[in-house]
Structures are given as C-alpha cells and as structure tokens.
Scaffold this active site. Structure first.
Site, PDB file in Angstrom:
ATOM      1  N   LYS A  83      11.500  32.646  31.598  1.00 51.02           N
ATOM      2  CA  LYS A  83      10.261  33.437  31.566  1.00 51.02           C
ATOM      3  C   LYS A  83       9.222  32.719  30.715  1.00 51.02           C
ATOM      4  O   LYS A  83       9.544  32.200  29.635  1.00 51.02           O
ATOM      5  CB  LYS A  83      10.563  34.820  30.994  1.00 51.02           C
ATOM      6  CG  LYS A  83       9.382  35.780  30.948  1.00 51.02           C
ATOM      7  CD  LYS A  83       9.827  37.107  30.365  1.00 51.02           C
ATOM      8  CE  LYS A  83       8.692  38.116  30.283  1.00 51.02           C
ATOM      9  NZ  LYS A  83       9.147  39.412  29.716  1.00 51.02           N
ATOM     10  N   SER A 161       8.440  43.351  32.238  1.00 48.66           N
ATOM     11  CA  SER A 161       7.574  42.197  32.321  1.00 48.66           C
ATOM     12  C   SER A 161       8.262  40.919  32.790  1.00 48.66           C
ATOM     13  O   SER A 161       7.618  39.893  32.995  1.00 48.66           O
ATOM     14  CB  SER A 161       6.933  41.943  30.953  1.00 48.66           C
ATOM     15  OG  SER A 161       7.915  41.657  29.963  1.00 48.66           O
ATOM     16  N   SER A 185      11.785  45.468  29.760  1.00 49.69           N
ATOM     17  CA  SER A 185      11.243  44.365  30.556  1.00 49.69           C
ATOM     18  C   SER A 185      12.266  43.476  31.233  1.00 49.69           C
ATOM     19  O   SER A 185      11.904  42.654  32.072  1.00 49.69           O
ATOM     20  CB  SER A 185      10.321  43.503  29.686  1.00 49.69           C
ATOM     21  OG  SER A 185       9.142  44.191  29.391  1.00 49.69           O
TER      22      SER A 185
END
Length: 471
Positions: A83, A161, A185
């Site tokens: 990420k 996220s 997330s």
C-alpha cells in the site's frame, strides 16, 4: 501448470510448495502476476505504480536461490504488493496526495519495517497500491490517483483505505498484500472484495514512520486465505528497533497455530451489536450461515453482545486530530488541493483541545476494559464485517443512507482499533446481487492465533471463500 491465469490463482503457500518441488519458477509466477496487474489496471485502478523491471530482477534472484536449494525465507519468490502509505525503497511513497513531491519527499531510500522483513525473506515486490489521501477514509479514491473500483462490479467501490491492496489480491495480481488499518482499512476492503484481511494486535507488526493517527493504526496482510495471512504474519511480525511500541518477537509460529481447529471454542455471535446496527438482509443471511458452519465444526456458538455503546464520537476525536496532525505542515495553497472530506475533518480536528483528546482516551480505556472482561467469557466475538455490501464508487457513504462520514457504515470495525484487538474479515459468501460478504472475527489482545485459527477452520470446512472475479 505454468499457464498464467492458473499461476495467478495459486496461494502463497502453494507457490512456495511449487518452488520447492520445481513445478514452476519465481520468474514464471512474477511474469504471470505482472501481466495480470497490467491487464486489470485500466478497469480497476488498484496500482499507483507497477514495478515490472525490479520485480523481475528479484524473481530471477529468487529462482537462483531455489535452484541452489537456498531460499532466503518463507516467502522467497512470492509476489507481494505494498500500500502506498508504507515506505518502500526504490520509489516514492506519495500517500494518495498531491501535496507530497516525489522528487523531494517520497523517501526513496528506506523500507517500512514490514517491507524490510519481506525483502529480507525474498519476496518479489510487484508495486504500490492505491489509497485515499493519507488513508483517511473507508473507500479508495484520491485527488492523486482517482477511483479504485470493485473487482465484482466496476460501478462499485473496492472499500478502503487499503482498497488497491484488496482488489489486487482478488484479481490475482499477487497473493499477498500489505495494508494498513486505522478504523477498518484492511477489513473493509477485504469484505467488499472477497478476500481475507487481518488487523493484528497493535504492535504485532512494527510501523515506521509512526502514523499521525497514533496507536489506532495497524499494519496487516490482505491475502487469499487465512493460511497465507499466517505465513505473511510470521514474516512481518519480526521486531524492528525503529518502532518504540512494537511488541517484539511472537511467542510461536502463526502458521503452526492454524491446526488447532475450533472444537470447544466459546464463540459469541453479535448480529447487530445489541440492535445498534441495521444490517442488510443479504449480509445477515451469509453471516448466520457462517455461524452455523462454526457450530457444525464443534464450536460453542451463542448469541451475545459486547457491553458497549457506539464509541464513534471518541473515535472521531482521535481520528480528526490525526487528520489535523498529518496535514499540519501544509500551507494554505496545499490545503486547497486536499480531498474535500479530509480538509473538512482536519479543520474539525484542529479545533479540538488536549482535554478533548484525553476524554476520548478515557472512553478508549473503558472500552478496552469492557472487552477484556468479555473475553474472559468468550474466546472470540463474531460479527458482520460490515452491515452493507459494496456501494457506488467515488463516494464516501452509500447514496440515500443519511450518513455524513464513512464511520456511519463501518460500526463493526473501528471499535476494535480503539481496543487494539486482533480482528479479521473472512469472506463467507455473497448477497443477492453477487457482492461479497465478510464476517469479522475478533479475539482478545495478543490472540492473533485464535483469529487465524477460526478463519482457517472456515476455509478448511468450505464455509469461507467466494468465487474469484472474472475480469
């Protein structure tokens, strides 16, 4: 066996077994994963960068080690995505924001602890995955990289996220992905995309640099199944001196702990947190079937609600303060290019006082006490991961829901960031429209092994898992 679509469907555990037996090579697997990533990227937008050249270099190095019988570690040659919140040397980390300059502030020369542990053990990094700006919300779109879409329905969100990470795993662009979870997330996109997502106990996976959102922020794996998550956690939970709050070495192997099964476990099933949450019927049906599956495996399943009311105001105080902190260095012109929702909550956070913050900490500590008592009676708590399935892409909340912020539709996830407990989303079917549904498994702090064991038992029994998307 070396046909690309087949290789991209294999788990990390199976890939390592295949390398050991000489059935296929890390280069074949890397090429297949990279080809898959490139093919789905225009539709889904899971990546901010695909590192083809460097991935193939690492894959060739791994192939040489396997040929010599000298693998570097448990994930040598396995494709991994990272990420774009976490530092990875060799490229910028832009965090979904136009306010970070790739040339000056991207931290090209340092790995985050979890990335460093994977690198040491030979993982093949495919690239960086999308995130909302600074990871601030439960869906994945940003001013920098646009909207990330759901692999099962491109008109819908992948969640967030860590939406790019979950979408990449679901689509076969690497079986392992690193995500972060400050309020759900990892678990939110895992539920929306039909993959396994684990938020470990806080500190189990070291984090550096420290998150502006403080001790709400965890690092965790998104994977094909619980066995892959255990394999990855065995690697990334290695200690790192840069994280003063890290827990240090785990007491045993998470992979070894999978074999215990669930017979005799005391499972509390809370369908709606005591009536506090309205759950879509399709979600409720899938979760109830999963509970029946656990009971069939020998667990003692009973309906029981944890003793707490919605802690959203305390969470908002801590979260909005973090938003103010992460954007504090920005001047007026830079603030104007922020995601409008982030700009709004950072302004709210900037007005909070130290006393407001400490009052929220008091709520957090009381919640932790209550959950500690709860786990003296129950080994695990099981809830829906989310009360809804994936909704329209590009918006923060479902249309017509009346919610103001993403926390309105994530009431099952953020409480367990406040308590720092391990929690995972396990895919357990689809709703009437074919969209994935997740069940959340929560255990007491430091019992990551229990969460993984329950998830693994569901996979072994055929209760967990959904048909992969066919983009």
């Amino acid at each position: 066996m070396s046909e690309p679509t087949r290789l991209t469907e294999l788990s990390a555990v199976r890939l390592v077994e295949g390398y050991r037996k000489g059935e296929f090579s890390p280069v074949e697997v890397a090429r297949a994963a990279l080809e898959r990533a490139e093919r789905v990227q225009p539709d889904v937008n899971a990546f901010v960068r695909i590192d083809t050249e460097s991935a193939l270099v690492r894959a060739r190095e791994s192939e040489g080690r396997w040929r010599r019988g000298e693998p570097a570690g448990a994930v040598d040659g396995v494709p991994v995505t990272v990420k774009d919140i976490l530092l990875m040397r060799g490229g910028p980390t832009l965090k979904g924001s136009r306010t970070i300059s790739a040339s000056a502030e991207g931290s090209w020369d340092e790995d985050a602890p979890s990335v460093a542990r994977l690198r040491e053990q030979g993982a093949v990094f495919l690239g960086k995955t999308t995130t909302p700006e600074f990871g601030w919300k439960g869906v994945t779109d940003s001013p920098l990289s646009g909207v990330t879409r759901n692999p099962y329905d491109l008109s819908r969100t992948a969640g967030g996220s860590s939406g790019g990470a979950a979408a990449a795993v679901a689509l076969g662009a690497g079986p392992l992905a690193l995500g972060t979870d400050g309020g759900g997330s990892v678990r939110i996109p895992a539920a929306f995309c039909g993959v396994f997502g684990l938020k470990p106990t806080y500190g189990r996976v070291p984090l550096y640099p420290a998150s502006a959102f403080g001790t709400l922020a965890h690092v965790g794996p998104l994977t094909r199944d619980a066995a892959d998550a255990a394999l990855m956690l065995d690697v990334i939970s290695g200690p790192d001196a840069r994280d003063w709050s890290g827990l240090g070495p785990a007491s045993g192997s998470f992979t070894d702990a999978l074999a215990g099964g669930v017979r005799g476990l005391r499972v509390a099933y809370s369908a709606s947190l005591g009536g506090q949450v309205a759950v879509q019927p399709g979600v409720a049906r899938a979760v109830r079937r999963a509970m029946e599956g656990l009971a069939g495996l020998g667990a003692h399943v009973g309906e029981a609600d944890p003793d707490f009311s919605d802690p959203v105001e305390a969470f908002h105080t801590l979260w909005f303060s973090g938003a103010a902190r992460v954007t504090q260095r920005l001047g007026p012109r830079q603030r104007e290019v922020l995601d409008p929702g982030l700009r709004e909550i950072r302004e709210l956070g900037a007005r909070l006082s130290a006393l407001d913050y400490l009052a929220a900490v008091d709520v957090r500590m009381d919640l932790g006490r209550r959950m500690g008592a709860f786990h003296e009676r129950y080994d695990v708590l099981v809830t829906p991961s989310l009360p809804v399935t994936a909704f329209e892409a590009g918006v923060e909340v479902p249309g017509g829901s009346g919610y103001r912020r993403w926390t309105g539709w994530t009431p099952f996830t953020y409480p367990f960031n406040l308590t720092q407990q391990p929690a995972a989303s396990v895919p357990v079917g689809v709703d009437g429209g074919g969209l994935p549904v997740g069940v959340q498994v929560v255990a007491a702090r430091h019992r990551d092994d229990l969460v993984l064991r329950v998830g693994h038992a569901l996979y072994e029994a055929g209760v967990a898992g959904v048909v992969p998307p066919r983009l």
